[in-house]
Write a protein that holds these residues in place. Structure first.
Motif, PDB file in Angstrom:
ATOM      1  N   GLU A 243       0.960 -40.741  18.454  1.00 15.57           N
ATOM      2  CA  GLU A 243       2.343 -41.487  18.469  1.00 15.57           C
ATOM      3  C   GLU A 243       3.246 -40.531  17.357  1.00 15.57           C
ATOM      4  N   TRP A 244       2.721 -39.972  16.204  1.00 16.75           N
ATOM      5  CA  TRP A 244       3.561 -39.279  15.778  1.00 16.75           C
ATOM      6  C   TRP A 244       4.147 -37.875  15.975  1.00 16.75           C
ATOM      7  N   PHE A 245       3.509 -37.516  17.145  1.00 16.28           N
ATOM      8  CA  PHE A 245       3.861 -36.314  17.722  1.00 16.28           C
ATOM      9  C   PHE A 245       4.321 -36.466  19.155  1.00 16.28           C
ATOM     10  N   PRO A 246       5.357 -36.820  19.494  1.00 16.65           N
ATOM     11  CA  PRO A 246       5.952 -36.897  20.745  1.00 16.65           C
ATOM     12  C   PRO A 246       5.495 -35.975  21.814  1.00 16.65           C
ATOM     13  N   LYS A 247       5.640 -34.695  21.526  1.00 12.74           N
ATOM     14  CA  LYS A 247       5.149 -33.694  22.388  1.00 12.74           C
ATOM     15  C   LYS A 247       3.870 -33.897  22.956  1.00 12.74           C
ATOM     16  N   LEU A 248       3.044 -34.079  21.950  1.00 12.48           N
ATOM     17  CA  LEU A 248       1.483 -34.453  22.443  1.00 12.48           C
ATOM     18  C   LEU A 248       1.218 -35.681  23.094  1.00 12.48           C
TER      19      LEU A 248
ATOM     20  N   GLY B 132      -3.243 -19.119  11.232  1.00 12.43           N
ATOM     21  CA  GLY B 132      -3.106 -18.971   9.723  1.00 12.43           C
ATOM     22  C   GLY B 132      -4.713 -19.393   9.397  1.00 12.43           C
ATOM     23  N   SER B 133      -5.848 -18.993  10.059  1.00  7.03           N
ATOM     24  CA  SER B 133      -7.010 -19.349   9.869  1.00  7.03           C
ATOM     25  C   SER B 133      -7.445 -20.616   9.468  1.00  7.03           C
ATOM     26  N   GLY B 134      -6.802 -21.738  10.249  1.00  5.19           N
ATOM     27  CA  GLY B 134      -7.036 -22.947  10.070  1.00  5.19           C
ATOM     28  C   GLY B 134      -5.950 -23.899   9.265  1.00  5.19           C
ATOM     29  N   ASP B 135      -4.953 -23.048   8.947  1.00  6.45           N
ATOM     30  CA  ASP B 135      -3.909 -23.859   8.307  1.00  6.45           C
ATOM     31  C   ASP B 135      -3.132 -24.700   9.233  1.00  6.45           C
ATOM     32  N   GLY B 136      -3.168 -24.461  10.474  1.00  4.78           N
ATOM     33  CA  GLY B 136      -2.340 -25.357  11.394  1.00  4.78           C
ATOM     34  C   GLY B 136      -2.954 -25.292  12.825  1.00  4.78           C
ATOM     35  N   VAL B 137      -2.475 -25.801  13.556  1.00  7.79           N
ATOM     36  CA  VAL B 137      -2.747 -25.941  15.011  1.00  7.79           C
ATOM     37  C   VAL B 137      -1.539 -25.725  16.019  1.00  7.79           C
ATOM     38  N   HIS B 138      -1.605 -24.868  17.013  1.00 10.63           N
ATOM     39  CA  HIS B 138      -0.452 -24.642  17.665  1.00 10.63           C
ATOM     40  C   HIS B 138      -0.779 -24.650  19.286  1.00 10.63           C
ATOM     41  N   TRP B 139       0.214 -25.406  19.828  1.00 13.03           N
ATOM     42  CA  TRP B 139       0.064 -25.493  21.367  1.00 13.03           C
ATOM     43  C   TRP B 139       1.190 -24.672  21.995  1.00 13.03           C
ATOM     44  N   GLU B 140       0.858 -23.488  22.507  1.00 12.58           N
ATOM     45  CA  GLU B 140       1.961 -22.792  23.162  1.00 12.58           C
ATOM     46  C   GLU B 140       2.914 -23.300  24.187  1.00 12.58           C
ATOM     47  N   GLU B 141       2.139 -23.820  25.207  1.00 20.21           N
ATOM     48  CA  GLU B 141       2.966 -24.708  26.322  1.00 20.21           C
ATOM     49  C   GLU B 141       3.853 -25.865  25.914  1.00 20.21           C
ATOM     50  N   LEU B 142       3.520 -26.242  24.858  1.00 22.08           N
ATOM     51  CA  LEU B 142       4.189 -27.527  24.343  1.00 22.08           C
ATOM     52  C   LEU B 142       5.167 -27.251  23.256  1.00 22.08           C
ATOM     53  N   ASP B 143       5.341 -26.027  22.655  1.00 17.58           N
ATOM     54  CA  ASP B 143       5.887 -25.690  21.445  1.00 17.58           C
ATOM     55  C   ASP B 143       5.759 -26.305  20.566  1.00 17.58           C
ATOM     56  N   GLU B 144       4.636 -26.784  19.959  1.00 18.14           N
ATOM     57  CA  GLU B 144       4.377 -27.664  18.645  1.00 18.14           C
ATOM     58  C   GLU B 144       3.062 -27.047  18.008  1.00 18.14           C
ATOM     59  N   ASP B 145       3.476 -27.319  16.720  1.00 18.61           N
ATOM     60  CA  ASP B 145       2.846 -26.947  15.643  1.00 18.61           C
ATOM     61  C   ASP B 145       2.261 -28.015  14.580  1.00 18.61           C
ATOM     62  N   ILE B 146       1.194 -28.165  14.220  1.00 12.16           N
ATOM     63  CA  ILE B 146       0.728 -29.070  13.112  1.00 12.16           C
ATOM     64  C   ILE B 146       0.445 -28.362  12.104  1.00 12.16           C
ATOM     65  N   SER B 147       0.919 -28.804  10.642  1.00 11.58           N
ATOM     66  CA  SER B 147       0.271 -28.203   9.628  1.00 11.58           C
ATOM     67  C   SER B 147      -0.752 -29.016   9.048  1.00 11.58           C
ATOM     68  N   ILE B 148      -1.889 -28.607   8.704  1.00 13.76           N
ATOM     69  CA  ILE B 148      -3.047 -29.564   8.076  1.00 13.76           C
ATOM     70  C   ILE B 148      -2.452 -29.977   6.660  1.00 13.76           C
ATOM     71  N   GLU B 149      -1.933 -29.103   5.972  1.00 11.30           N
ATOM     72  CA  GLU B 149      -1.491 -29.358   4.458  1.00 11.30           C
ATOM     73  C   GLU B 149      -0.248 -30.383   4.753  1.00 11.30           C
ATOM     74  N   GLY B 150       0.454 -30.467   5.739  1.00 12.39           N
ATOM     75  CA  GLY B 150       1.686 -31.206   5.863  1.00 12.39           C
ATOM     76  C   GLY B 150       1.233 -32.719   6.068  1.00 12.39           C
ATOM     77  N   LEU B 151       0.074 -32.658   6.978  1.00 13.76           N
ATOM     78  CA  LEU B 151      -0.738 -33.948   7.505  1.00 13.76           C
ATOM     79  C   LEU B 151      -1.214 -34.815   6.214  1.00 13.76           C
ATOM     80  N   LEU B 152      -1.973 -33.929   5.238  1.00 14.81           N
ATOM     81  CA  LEU B 152      -2.326 -34.666   4.248  1.00 14.81           C
ATOM     82  C   LEU B 152      -1.300 -35.113   3.134  1.00 14.81           C
ATOM     83  N   VAL B 153      -0.076 -34.489   3.164  1.00 18.54           N
ATOM     84  CA  VAL B 153       0.793 -34.942   2.448  1.00 18.54           C
ATOM     85  C   VAL B 153       1.385 -36.364   2.932  1.00 18.54           C
TER      86      VAL B 153
END
Length: 79
Positions: free
Chosen positions: A36-41, A56-77
């Motif tokens: 729910e935190w990610f409406p596009k997903l 970024g070697s695992g710094d984040g995750v990207h969905w090209e078709e959805l134009d969505e990026d999630i930062s792992i560090e951002g999630l932990l914060v």
């Protein structure tokens, strides 16, 4: 002169289960957060959700078709 290095958290794998997205981190931790935190997903179909790649070697995750990026560090914060 010294060089500052950081060991930012890295994702190795992700998966979806029910209403959450899970991240396996390189250090062995598993992190589950509400999709729910990610409406596009949240609004994506299963095939779109499967079409992700690590950035970024695992710094984040990207969905090209959805134009969505999630930062792992951002999630932990956030949590």
């Amino acid at each position: 002169m010294s060089i500052l290095t950081t060991n930012s958290p890295k994702a190795k794998e992700i998966w979806f289960k029910e209403d959450k997205i899970y991240f396996l981190l390189a250090d062995g931790r598993e992190l589950g957060v509400p999709i729910e935190w990610f409406p596009k997903l949240r609004d994506a179909n299963p095939d779109q959700l499967k079409n992700w790649r690590l950035i970024g070697s695992g710094d984040g995750v990207h969905w090209e078709e959805l134009d969505e990026d999630i930062s792992i560090e951002g999630l932990l914060v956030t949590i």
